[in-house]
Design a protein around this motif. Structure first.
Motif, PDB file in Angstrom:
ATOM      1  N   THR A 198     -37.545  10.290 -36.659  1.00  0.00           N
ATOM      2  CA  THR A 198     -38.871  10.650 -37.174  1.00  0.00           C
ATOM      3  C   THR A 198     -39.779   9.439 -37.320  1.00  0.00           C
ATOM      4  N   ASP A 199     -39.222   8.336 -37.808  1.00  0.00           N
ATOM      5  CA  ASP A 199     -40.017   7.127 -38.055  1.00  0.00           C
ATOM      6  C   ASP A 199     -39.914   6.117 -36.919  1.00  0.00           C
ATOM      7  N   GLY A 200     -39.523   6.585 -35.741  1.00  0.00           N
ATOM      8  CA  GLY A 200     -39.446   5.708 -34.583  1.00  0.00           C
ATOM      9  C   GLY A 200     -38.039   5.208 -34.315  1.00  0.00           C
ATOM     10  N   PHE A 201     -37.854   4.640 -33.126  1.00  0.00           N
ATOM     11  CA  PHE A 201     -36.541   4.156 -32.723  1.00  0.00           C
ATOM     12  C   PHE A 201     -36.041   3.016 -33.617  1.00  0.00           C
ATOM     13  N   ALA A 202     -36.944   2.150 -34.052  1.00  0.00           N
ATOM     14  CA  ALA A 202     -36.529   0.993 -34.843  1.00  0.00           C
ATOM     15  C   ALA A 202     -35.961   1.406 -36.197  1.00  0.00           C
ATOM     16  N   ALA A 203     -36.398   2.544 -36.708  1.00  0.00           N
ATOM     17  CA  ALA A 203     -35.946   3.022 -38.018  1.00  0.00           C
ATOM     18  C   ALA A 203     -34.982   4.200 -37.898  1.00  0.00           C
ATOM     19  N   ALA A 204     -34.416   4.403 -36.723  1.00  0.00           N
ATOM     20  CA  ALA A 204     -33.529   5.542 -36.481  1.00  0.00           C
ATOM     21  C   ALA A 204     -32.302   5.486 -37.386  1.00  0.00           C
ATOM     22  N   THR A 205     -31.855   6.645 -37.834  1.00  0.00           N
ATOM     23  CA  THR A 205     -30.663   6.735 -38.683  1.00  0.00           C
ATOM     24  C   THR A 205     -29.736   7.816 -38.151  1.00  0.00           C
ATOM     25  N   ILE A 206     -28.446   7.601 -38.345  1.00  0.00           N
ATOM     26  CA  ILE A 206     -27.440   8.574 -37.927  1.00  0.00           C
ATOM     27  C   ILE A 206     -27.358   9.671 -38.980  1.00  0.00           C
ATOM     28  N   VAL A 207     -27.502  10.910 -38.548  1.00  0.00           N
ATOM     29  CA  VAL A 207     -27.426  12.050 -39.448  1.00  0.00           C
ATOM     30  C   VAL A 207     -26.011  12.594 -39.518  1.00  0.00           C
ATOM     31  N   ASN A 208     -25.390  12.754 -38.357  1.00  0.00           N
ATOM     32  CA  ASN A 208     -24.064  13.352 -38.332  1.00  0.00           C
ATOM     33  C   ASN A 208     -23.393  13.047 -37.008  1.00  0.00           C
ATOM     34  N   THR A 209     -22.070  12.937 -37.023  1.00  0.00           N
ATOM     35  CA  THR A 209     -21.279  12.771 -35.815  1.00  0.00           C
ATOM     36  C   THR A 209     -20.169  13.807 -35.827  1.00  0.00           C
ATOM     37  N   THR A 210     -20.107  14.639 -34.805  1.00  0.00           N
ATOM     38  CA  THR A 210     -19.074  15.664 -34.774  1.00  0.00           C
ATOM     39  C   THR A 210     -17.727  15.040 -34.422  1.00  0.00           C
ATOM     40  N   ASP A 211     -16.665  15.790 -34.667  1.00  0.00           N
ATOM     41  CA  ASP A 211     -15.323  15.294 -34.398  1.00  0.00           C
ATOM     42  C   ASP A 211     -15.101  15.094 -32.901  1.00  0.00           C
ATOM     43  N   ARG A 212     -14.274  14.114 -32.581  1.00  0.00           N
ATOM     44  CA  ARG A 212     -13.890  13.875 -31.190  1.00  0.00           C
ATOM     45  C   ARG A 212     -13.121  15.091 -30.669  1.00  0.00           C
ATOM     46  N   LEU A 213     -13.479  15.544 -29.461  1.00  0.00           N
ATOM     47  CA  LEU A 213     -12.862  16.741 -28.909  1.00  0.00           C
ATOM     48  C   LEU A 213     -11.440  16.496 -28.420  1.00  0.00           C
ATOM     49  N   GLY A 214     -11.149  15.294 -27.965  1.00  0.00           N
ATOM     50  CA  GLY A 214      -9.813  15.005 -27.466  1.00  0.00           C
ATOM     51  C   GLY A 214      -9.775  13.641 -26.817  1.00  0.00           C
ATOM     52  N   ASN A 215      -8.636  13.295 -26.255  1.00  0.00           N
ATOM     53  CA  ASN A 215      -8.467  11.987 -25.636  1.00  0.00           C
ATOM     54  C   ASN A 215      -8.151  12.070 -24.150  1.00  0.00           C
ATOM     55  N   ASP A 216      -8.278  13.260 -23.542  1.00  0.00           N
ATOM     56  CA  ASP A 216      -8.030  13.366 -22.115  1.00  0.00           C
ATOM     57  C   ASP A 216      -9.089  12.589 -21.334  1.00  0.00           C
ATOM     58  N   ILE A 217      -8.676  11.986 -20.231  1.00  0.00           N
ATOM     59  CA  ILE A 217      -9.588  11.169 -19.447  1.00  0.00           C
ATOM     60  C   ILE A 217     -10.711  12.017 -18.865  1.00  0.00           C
ATOM     61  N   ASN A 218     -11.910  11.536 -19.017  1.00  0.00           N
ATOM     62  CA  ASN A 218     -13.110  12.154 -18.457  1.00  0.00           C
ATOM     63  C   ASN A 218     -13.768  11.076 -17.600  1.00  0.00           C
ATOM     64  N   GLY A 219     -13.191  10.870 -16.408  1.00  0.00           N
ATOM     65  CA  GLY A 219     -13.534   9.713 -15.596  1.00  0.00           C
ATOM     66  C   GLY A 219     -14.994   9.583 -15.235  1.00  0.00           C
ATOM     67  N   ASN A 220     -15.688  10.702 -15.064  1.00  0.00           N
ATOM     68  CA  ASN A 220     -17.107  10.651 -14.705  1.00  0.00           C
ATOM     69  C   ASN A 220     -18.021  10.727 -15.923  1.00  0.00           C
ATOM     70  N   ALA A 221     -17.416  10.730 -17.106  1.00  0.00           N
ATOM     71  CA  ALA A 221     -18.182  10.783 -18.364  1.00  0.00           C
ATOM     72  C   ALA A 221     -19.105  11.991 -18.408  1.00  0.00           C
ATOM     73  N   THR A 222     -18.663  13.103 -17.841  1.00  0.00           N
ATOM     74  CA  THR A 222     -19.505  14.291 -17.793  1.00  0.00           C
ATOM     75  C   THR A 222     -19.358  15.125 -19.051  1.00  0.00           C
ATOM     76  N   GLY A 223     -20.465  15.587 -19.545  1.00  0.00           N
ATOM     77  CA  GLY A 223     -20.488  16.419 -20.732  1.00  0.00           C
ATOM     78  C   GLY A 223     -21.909  16.847 -21.029  1.00  0.00           C
ATOM     79  N   ASP A 224     -22.078  17.623 -22.078  1.00  0.00           N
ATOM     80  CA  ASP A 224     -23.408  18.095 -22.420  1.00  0.00           C
ATOM     81  C   ASP A 224     -23.453  18.442 -23.902  1.00  0.00           C
TER      82      ASP A 224
END
Length: 229
Positions: free
Chosen positions: A141-167
């Motif tokens: 809201t206050d720009g990139f310089a003042a950005a804050t982390i609101v929430n981080t969801t849990d990691r889905l797993g540790n299987d290799i995702n070689g192309n880093a594909t996701g959405d």
């Protein structure tokens, strides 16, 4: 447009209502072009190519701060910081990698009760890292310089995702205030996590503006993981 000469399709972002006004964005793989289609009063317009001053990485994604031709662009790709660009491609600043790691790509911009947010797919491969195979919500809201982390969801797993594909995608409501972050990570599954906000002072004449806070209540709506081999 010469967009037929570009490799598009890794990420398409649609914002708005295609029966009214909307924007569709696609960024070129390892290139410096973003193609923008506007929908005006339900009519798809001729696409425009926007040339950025620097090349993007792999799995590039572009999102916009609005559905107009003059809306800013937010561009993210694997191995690069998230950058805010003007509608014509002028660099307006980058987001610190302490907020969003460079191992990230799919990004969605949304507004809720007058506040501006990003939902970002984090793709870090390191097993058990909290910044991989998940979604992070950031308040800009206050720009990139003042950005804050609101929430981080849990990691889905540790299987290799070689192309880093996701959405990532978001579903939200103003009354009552709630946000559901939907995350897909190739080979690791799909999840939806509901995040509830708190009432904070300020924002309107009734002094009851709502904003998602960092220390809020969370609940896992559902999570679907791949069948074990």
């Amino acid at each position: 447009s010469s967009s037929s000469n570009l490799r598009l399709g890794d990420k398409f972002t649609l914002q708005g209502d295609i029966s009214k006004n909307a924007v569709i964005l696609a960024a070129a793989y390892n290139g410096s072009k973003v193609v923008r289609w506007l929908v005006v009063n339900g009519v798809l317009q001729t696409p425009t190519e926007i040339t950025l001053p620097a090349a993007m990485g792999t799995a590039p994604c572009a999102t916009a701060t609005g559905t107009n031709a003059d809306s800013d662009l937010i561009v993210n790709s694997q191995g690069k910081n998230i950058i805010l660009y003007s509608s014509t491609g002028v660099n307006k600043g980058s987001l610190s990698n302490t907020i969003i790691d460079v191992d990230s790509n799919s990004t969605k911009y949304f507004e809720l009760n007058g506040y501006s947010y990003l939902a970002v797919f984090q793709s870090k491969q390191t097993a058990n890292s909290p910044i991989g195979h998940n979604c992070r919500i950031v308040d800009i809201t206050d720009g990139f310089a003042a950005a804050t982390i609101v929430n981080t969801t849990d990691r889905l797993g540790n299987d290799i995702n070689g192309n880093a594909t996701g959405d990532v995608d978001v579903r939200y409501s103003n009354s009552p205030l709630s946000l559901t972050a939907i995350t897909l990570s190739t080979n690791n599954g799909i999840s939806a996590k509901k995040i509830f906000g708190d009432i904070v002072a300020g924002g309107d004449s009734n002094n009851n503006s709502l904003k998602i806070e960092q220390n809020n209540t969370e609940s896992l709506s559902f999570s679907i993981f791949p069948n074990p081999v």
